[in-house]
Design an enzyme around this catalytic site. Structure first.
Site, PDB file in Angstrom:
ATOM      1  N   ASN A  19     -10.359  -1.153   0.104  1.00 19.96           N
ATOM      2  CA  ASN A  19     -11.550  -0.538   0.688  1.00 19.96           C
ATOM      3  C   ASN A  19     -11.609   0.973   0.415  1.00 19.96           C
ATOM      4  O   ASN A  19     -12.650   1.591   0.586  1.00 19.96           O
ATOM      5  CB  ASN A  19     -11.619  -0.808   2.201  1.00 19.96           C
ATOM      6  CG  ASN A  19     -10.360  -0.374   2.927  1.00 19.96           C
ATOM      7  OD1 ASN A  19      -9.251  -0.758   2.551  1.00 19.96           O
ATOM      8  ND2 ASN A  19     -10.524   0.426   3.969  1.00 19.96           N
ATOM      9  N   HIS A  20     -10.496   1.564  -0.027  1.00 14.13           N
ATOM     10  CA  HIS A  20     -10.478   2.993  -0.369  1.00 14.13           C
ATOM     11  C   HIS A  20     -10.644   3.228  -1.873  1.00 14.13           C
ATOM     12  O   HIS A  20     -10.350   4.321  -2.359  1.00 14.13           O
ATOM     13  CB  HIS A  20      -9.174   3.640   0.113  1.00 14.13           C
ATOM     14  CG  HIS A  20      -9.101   3.809   1.597  1.00 14.13           C
ATOM     15  ND1 HIS A  20      -9.900   4.699   2.288  1.00 14.13           N
ATOM     16  CD2 HIS A  20      -8.351   3.189   2.541  1.00 14.13           C
ATOM     17  CE1 HIS A  20      -9.626   4.636   3.584  1.00 14.13           C
ATOM     18  NE2 HIS A  20      -8.693   3.712   3.766  1.00 14.13           N
ATOM     19  N   GLU A  61      -4.126   1.992  -3.120  1.00 12.88           N
ATOM     20  CA  GLU A  61      -5.398   2.485  -2.557  1.00 12.88           C
ATOM     21  C   GLU A  61      -5.231   3.706  -1.649  1.00 12.88           C
ATOM     22  O   GLU A  61      -6.220   4.376  -1.349  1.00 12.88           O
ATOM     23  CB  GLU A  61      -6.107   1.374  -1.775  1.00 12.88           C
ATOM     24  CG  GLU A  61      -5.422   1.034  -0.470  1.00 12.88           C
ATOM     25  CD  GLU A  61      -6.387   0.631   0.640  1.00 12.88           C
ATOM     26  OE1 GLU A  61      -7.596   0.622   0.429  1.00 12.88           O
ATOM     27  OE2 GLU A  61      -5.893   0.332   1.739  1.00 12.88           O
ATOM     28  N   ASN A  62      -3.990   4.000  -1.217  1.00  9.38           N
ATOM     29  CA  ASN A  62      -3.766   5.131  -0.312  1.00  9.38           C
ATOM     30  C   ASN A  62      -2.884   6.216  -0.943  1.00  9.38           C
ATOM     31  O   ASN A  62      -2.331   7.061  -0.231  1.00  9.38           O
ATOM     32  CB  ASN A  62      -3.118   4.664   0.993  1.00  9.38           C
ATOM     33  CG  ASN A  62      -3.890   3.556   1.675  1.00  9.38           C
ATOM     34  OD1 ASN A  62      -3.413   2.428   1.763  1.00  9.38           O
ATOM     35  ND2 ASN A  62      -5.082   3.863   2.134  1.00  9.38           N
ATOM     36  N   ASP A 117       0.805  -1.227   0.000  1.00  8.80           N
ATOM     37  CA  ASP A 117       0.000   0.000   0.000  1.00  8.80           C
ATOM     38  C   ASP A 117       0.844   1.286   0.000  1.00  8.80           C
ATOM     39  O   ASP A 117       1.461   1.621   1.019  1.00  8.80           O
ATOM     40  CB  ASP A 117      -0.928   0.037   1.215  1.00  8.80           C
ATOM     41  CG  ASP A 117      -1.810  -1.209   1.339  1.00  8.80           C
ATOM     42  OD1 ASP A 117      -1.332  -2.329   1.032  1.00  8.80           O
ATOM     43  OD2 ASP A 117      -2.966  -1.064   1.769  1.00  8.80           O
ATOM     44  N   HIS A 174      -7.009  -8.182   0.385  1.00 11.60           N
ATOM     45  CA  HIS A 174      -7.033  -6.927   1.135  1.00 11.60           C
ATOM     46  C   HIS A 174      -7.923  -7.126   2.352  1.00 11.60           C
ATOM     47  O   HIS A 174      -9.147  -6.993   2.269  1.00 11.60           O
ATOM     48  CB  HIS A 174      -7.563  -5.831   0.204  1.00 11.60           C
ATOM     49  CG  HIS A 174      -7.236  -4.459   0.670  1.00 11.60           C
ATOM     50  ND1 HIS A 174      -5.992  -3.890   0.510  1.00 11.60           N
ATOM     51  CD2 HIS A 174      -7.977  -3.532   1.317  1.00 11.60           C
ATOM     52  CE1 HIS A 174      -5.996  -2.673   1.017  1.00 11.60           C
ATOM     53  NE2 HIS A 174      -7.190  -2.430   1.529  1.00 11.60           N
ATOM     54  N   HIS A 227      -3.507  -4.156   3.290  1.00 11.99           N
ATOM     55  CA  HIS A 227      -4.491  -3.392   4.073  1.00 11.99           C
ATOM     56  C   HIS A 227      -4.059  -3.060   5.502  1.00 11.99           C
ATOM     57  O   HIS A 227      -4.346  -1.964   5.963  1.00 11.99           O
ATOM     58  CB  HIS A 227      -5.860  -4.088   4.124  1.00 11.99           C
ATOM     59  CG  HIS A 227      -6.865  -3.394   4.996  1.00 11.99           C
ATOM     60  ND1 HIS A 227      -7.401  -2.160   4.673  1.00 11.99           N
ATOM     61  CD2 HIS A 227      -7.420  -3.732   6.186  1.00 11.99           C
ATOM     62  CE1 HIS A 227      -8.247  -1.793   5.627  1.00 11.99           C
ATOM     63  NE2 HIS A 227      -8.279  -2.716   6.557  1.00 11.99           N
ATOM     64  N   HIS A 234      -1.054  -2.622   6.705  1.00 14.39           N
ATOM     65  CA  HIS A 234       0.051  -1.660   6.612  1.00 14.39           C
ATOM     66  C   HIS A 234       1.261  -1.987   7.491  1.00 14.39           C
ATOM     67  O   HIS A 234       2.188  -1.185   7.545  1.00 14.39           O
ATOM     68  CB  HIS A 234      -0.425  -0.226   6.939  1.00 14.39           C
ATOM     69  CG  HIS A 234      -1.309   0.371   5.881  1.00 14.39           C
ATOM     70  ND1 HIS A 234      -1.572   1.720   5.808  1.00 14.39           N
ATOM     71  CD2 HIS A 234      -1.991  -0.196   4.862  1.00 14.39           C
ATOM     72  CE1 HIS A 234      -2.386   1.959   4.782  1.00 14.39           C
ATOM     73  NE2 HIS A 234      -2.650   0.814   4.202  1.00 14.39           N
TER      74      HIS A 234
HETATM   75 FE   LIG Z   1      -4.053   0.481   2.610  1.00  9.61          FE
HETATM   76 FE   LIG Z   2      -7.213  -0.847   2.946  1.00  7.44          FE
END
Ligand SMILES: [Fe+2]
Ligand SMILES: [Fe+2]
Length: 264
Positions: free
Chosen positions: A65-66, A37-38, A8, A148, A173, A175
């Site tokens: 999820n983002h 995603e981040n 991520d 994830h 996810h 991290h």
């Molecule tokens: Fe993430």
């Molecule tokens: Fe995530």
């Protein structure tokens, strides 16, 4: 075949580190998959961030999820098979959760992302979704899975479910990189590959903002942490459709990377 999977990428420090890291290792790998995603300040990905990652040498960018935190991502998902959102979202969600991509040498690889369901928003069953994806996948093609998910237990059960059926099962996810990388029945696995970003943070955000919310329950905008970023990744050697080895990578990057990244 050698595949690089980068965890991520978080905000501007993560983008700078990821771009420099990928550019340096692009030649040593046949395929580069990045979880993005981040990228946009912790919340989703913009067109600029996506193009910067592809420009640096990424072949596929996965989300999570983002996925839909940035409005323009919906359009981007319709335009490019190199950008993947989770496969187990409701029928009719824009974009794709899996795709067949070609390596530089022309070999095919299936890349797929699924979301976990434990301590996360409800989505379709990731185990059944993976069964469906594998049924559709062309035979004799290695499969790369980005799982994830929040819960270690769910990730380990996915390893039990997919061992010998996919080449890579990479957790994302949470991290925080785990030290349990292994090759099990031909499947390279790690519970979480970790975050590419500032490790001295609350999984990418400034400690003080998260602390304020935790102790007061009052809303405060989370701001990404600044400083030196570390790249978290794995490099996996594939033979046929099976993994031969997995190497876990923890690579602190110089603070002033030569590669310019977009703002958060
Ligand atoms: Fe993430
Ligand atoms: Fe995530």
């Amino acid at each position: 075949m050698r595949i690089l999977f980068v965890g991520d990428v978080f905000a501007t420090p993560g983008m700078k580190a990821a771009m420099s890291f990928i550019a340096d290792r692009r030649e040593d790998h046949d395929l580069v998959v990045v979880n993005g995603e981040n990228a946009a300040g912790g919340f989703g990905i913009t067109r600029r961030h996506f193009e910067q990652l592809i420009g640096a040498g990424a072949d596929v960018v996965t989300l999570g999820n983002h996925s839909f935190d940035q409005g323009e991502t919906l359009e981007m998902l319709e335009e490019s098979t190199r950008l993947l959102r989770p496969a187990n979202l409701p029928v009719g969600t824009p974009g794709a959760g899996h795709s067949v991509v070609h390596t530089r040498s022309g070999e095919r690889v299936v890349v797929v992302q699924v979301l976990g369901r434990i301590f996360m928003d409800p989505v379709d069953d990731p185990f059944r979704t993976m069964d469906e994806v594998l049924e559709l996948a062309p035979p004799d093609v290695p499969v790369v899975v980005d799982f994830h998910a929040e819960a270690t237990s769910e990730k380990k059960v996915m390893l039990h479910h997919l061992a010998g059926r996919v080449a890579l099962l990479i957790g994302t996810h949470t991290h925080v990189q785990t030290a349990d990388e292994t090759v099990y029945k031909g499947t390279a696995y790690i519970t979480d590959v970790g975050m590419t970003g500032v490790q001295g943070s609350s999984i990418g955000m400034r400690y003080e903002d998260v602390f304020h919310r935790l102790v007061t329950k009052l809303p405060r905008r989370y701001r990404p942490a600044e400083g030196q970023a570390t790249v978290c990744a794995v490099s996996v050697e594939i033979s046929g459709t099976r993994a031969a080895s997995i190497q876990r990578l923890w690579a602190p990057q110089p603070r002033d990377s030569a590669v310019e990244a977009g703002g958060s």
